[in-house]
Motif scaffolding. Structure first.
Motif, PDB file in Angstrom:
ATOM      1  N   LEU A 129      -0.678   9.844  11.386  1.00 22.43           N
ATOM      2  CA  LEU A 129      -1.509  11.128  11.276  1.00 22.43           C
ATOM      3  C   LEU A 129      -2.032  11.693  12.589  1.00 22.43           C
ATOM      4  CD1 LEU A 129      -3.120  12.520   8.884  1.00 22.43           C
ATOM      5  CD2 LEU A 129      -4.880  11.243   9.720  1.00 22.43           C
ATOM      6  N   TYR A 130      -2.397  10.999  13.474  1.00 25.16           N
ATOM      7  CA  TYR A 130      -2.935  11.288  14.744  1.00 25.16           C
ATOM      8  C   TYR A 130      -1.706  11.840  15.515  1.00 25.16           C
ATOM      9  CZ  TYR A 130      -7.122   9.132  13.683  1.00 25.16           C
ATOM     10  OH  TYR A 130      -8.333   8.721  13.002  1.00 25.16           O
ATOM     11  N   ASN A 131      -0.453  11.373  15.293  1.00 22.98           N
ATOM     12  CA  ASN A 131       0.715  11.936  16.182  1.00 22.98           C
ATOM     13  C   ASN A 131       1.256  13.105  15.630  1.00 22.98           C
ATOM     14  OD1 ASN A 131       0.767  10.039  18.379  1.00 22.98           O
ATOM     15  ND2 ASN A 131       1.372   8.474  16.870  1.00 22.98           N
ATOM     16  N   ASP A 132       0.906  13.366  14.311  1.00 22.41           N
ATOM     17  CA  ASP A 132       1.471  14.582  13.829  1.00 22.41           C
ATOM     18  C   ASP A 132       0.727  15.982  14.425  1.00 22.41           C
ATOM     19  OD1 ASP A 132       1.736  16.987  11.888  1.00 22.41           O
ATOM     20  OD2 ASP A 132       2.468  15.441  10.506  1.00 22.41           O
ATOM     21  N   VAL A 133       1.554  17.023  14.875  1.00 19.72           N
ATOM     22  CA  VAL A 133       1.188  18.282  15.704  1.00 19.72           C
ATOM     23  C   VAL A 133       0.242  19.040  14.660  1.00 19.72           C
ATOM     24  CG1 VAL A 133       3.141  19.695  14.484  1.00 19.72           C
ATOM     25  CG2 VAL A 133       1.970  20.092  16.855  1.00 19.72           C
ATOM     26  N   ARG A 134       0.166  18.736  13.382  1.00 19.94           N
ATOM     27  CA  ARG A 134      -0.903  19.674  12.366  1.00 19.94           C
ATOM     28  C   ARG A 134      -2.157  19.003  12.765  1.00 19.94           C
ATOM     29  NH1 ARG A 134       2.560  18.817   7.176  1.00 19.94           N
ATOM     30  NH2 ARG A 134       2.783  16.771   8.125  1.00 19.94           N
ATOM     31  N   MET A 189       0.713  -1.062   0.039  1.00 22.43           N
ATOM     32  CA  MET A 189       0.159   0.102   0.119  1.00 22.43           C
ATOM     33  C   MET A 189       0.897   1.152   0.030  1.00 22.43           C
ATOM     34  SD  MET A 189      -2.580   1.521   3.063  1.00 22.43           S
ATOM     35  CE  MET A 189      -1.379   2.047   4.033  1.00 22.43           C
ATOM     36  N   ALA A 190       0.391   2.132  -1.006  1.00 20.18           N
ATOM     37  CA  ALA A 190       1.270   3.267  -0.736  1.00 20.18           C
ATOM     38  C   ALA A 190       0.157   4.418  -0.507  1.00 20.18           C
ATOM     39  CB  ALA A 190       1.883   3.698  -2.214  1.00 20.18           C
ATOM     40  N   TYR A 191       0.564   5.466   0.216  1.00 18.18           N
ATOM     41  CA  TYR A 191      -0.373   6.622   0.387  1.00 18.18           C
ATOM     42  C   TYR A 191       0.381   8.065   0.512  1.00 18.18           C
ATOM     43  CZ  TYR A 191       0.816   7.032   5.236  1.00 18.18           C
ATOM     44  OH  TYR A 191       1.219   7.305   6.788  1.00 18.18           O
ATOM     45  N   SER A 192      -0.405   8.996   0.390  1.00 16.46           N
ATOM     46  CA  SER A 192       0.333  10.374   0.407  1.00 16.46           C
ATOM     47  C   SER A 192      -0.593  11.323   1.151  1.00 16.46           C
ATOM     48  CB  SER A 192       0.882  10.979  -0.871  1.00 16.46           C
ATOM     49  OG  SER A 192      -0.534  11.219  -1.690  1.00 16.46           O
ATOM     50  N   SER A 193      -0.216  12.028   2.011  1.00 15.29           N
ATOM     51  CA  SER A 193      -1.233  13.103   2.671  1.00 15.29           C
ATOM     52  C   SER A 193      -0.834  14.481   2.314  1.00 15.29           C
ATOM     53  CB  SER A 193      -0.671  12.890   4.416  1.00 15.29           C
ATOM     54  OG  SER A 193      -1.117  11.747   4.640  1.00 15.29           O
ATOM     55  N   THR A 194      -1.784  15.219   2.163  1.00 12.49           N
ATOM     56  CA  THR A 194      -1.689  16.748   1.793  1.00 12.49           C
ATOM     57  C   THR A 194      -2.439  17.514   2.924  1.00 12.49           C
ATOM     58  OG1 THR A 194      -1.537  16.130  -0.565  1.00 12.49           O
ATOM     59  CG2 THR A 194      -2.126  18.452   0.289  1.00 12.49           C
ATOM     60  N   TRP A 195      -1.573  18.160   3.590  1.00 17.76           N
ATOM     61  CA  TRP A 195      -2.384  18.851   4.629  1.00 17.76           C
ATOM     62  C   TRP A 195      -2.662  20.241   4.254  1.00 17.76           C
ATOM     63  CZ3 TRP A 195      -2.552  17.241   9.768  1.00 17.76           C
ATOM     64  CH2 TRP A 195      -1.926  15.956   9.877  1.00 17.76           C
ATOM     65  N   LYS A 196      -4.110  20.617   4.701  1.00 18.49           N
ATOM     66  CA  LYS A 196      -4.509  21.877   4.068  1.00 18.49           C
ATOM     67  C   LYS A 196      -4.948  22.758   5.412  1.00 18.49           C
ATOM     68  CE  LYS A 196      -5.936  20.060   0.042  1.00 18.49           C
ATOM     69  NZ  LYS A 196      -5.516  20.620  -1.287  1.00 18.49           N
ATOM     70  N   SER A 197      -5.191  24.094   5.320  1.00 16.06           N
ATOM     71  CA  SER A 197      -5.448  24.559   6.334  1.00 16.06           C
ATOM     72  C   SER A 197      -6.327  24.231   7.433  1.00 16.06           C
ATOM     73  CB  SER A 197      -5.807  26.193   6.324  1.00 16.06           C
ATOM     74  OG  SER A 197      -6.995  26.096   5.570  1.00 16.06           O
ATOM     75  N   THR A 198      -7.590  23.423   7.158  1.00 16.24           N
ATOM     76  CA  THR A 198      -8.336  22.760   8.027  1.00 16.24           C
ATOM     77  C   THR A 198      -8.527  21.342   8.025  1.00 16.24           C
ATOM     78  OG1 THR A 198     -10.121  23.343   6.447  1.00 16.24           O
ATOM     79  CG2 THR A 198      -9.830  25.143   8.132  1.00 16.24           C
TER      80      THR A 198
END
Length: 124
Positions: free
Chosen positions: A32-37, A1-10
């Motif tokens: 994801l849940y451990n990322d400060v964003r 499995m590959a995945y990518s995350s794109t962080w938006k402002s909200t």
């Protein structure tokens, strides 16, 4: 499995591809849940349009729901959209939505990213 995350402002947009397993999704959720964003995010759009198959079991769905319920104790009013255009996977996605019905996080299944974006950005 590959995945990518794109962080938006909200929120966060994640796209998955290849063969998806339950353990890999759990691992990606932990990252994801451990990322400060994540603290300022109001939604996640999980896009499964590019997957070629899965090895997700009913017990995996329960694990996803349990993890999300623990995170929801600290984070309220959060939406999780599942983009699943393949008819073969809609039942699985709807199963997760049913498991999480009446929980703190809101879940919904969509056929397009545009429809998911409309929902995560709606107030109701």
């Amino acid at each position: 499995m590959a995945y990518s995350s794109t962080w938006k402002s909200t929120g966060i947009y994640r796209i998955f591809s290849g063969l998806v397993s339950g353990s890999e999704i759990l691992k990606s959720n932990l990252e994801l849940y451990n990322d400060v964003r994540f603290n300022s995010a109001r939604y996640i759009i999980n896009d499964f349009a590019e997957i070629s198959g899965h090895s997700i079991e009913a017990s995996d769905l329960q694990a996803f729901a349990s993890m999300d319920e623990m995170i929801a104790q600290e984070k309220h009013e959060f939406k999780i959209a599942l983009v699943v255009p393949q008819a073969a996977y809609v039942g699985l996605a709807n199963g997760l939505c049913e498991l999480t019905n009446n929980k703190l996080f809101e879940y919904a299944t969509f056929q397009t990213v545009d429809d998911a974006l409309k929902w995560v950005n709606s107030k109701a």
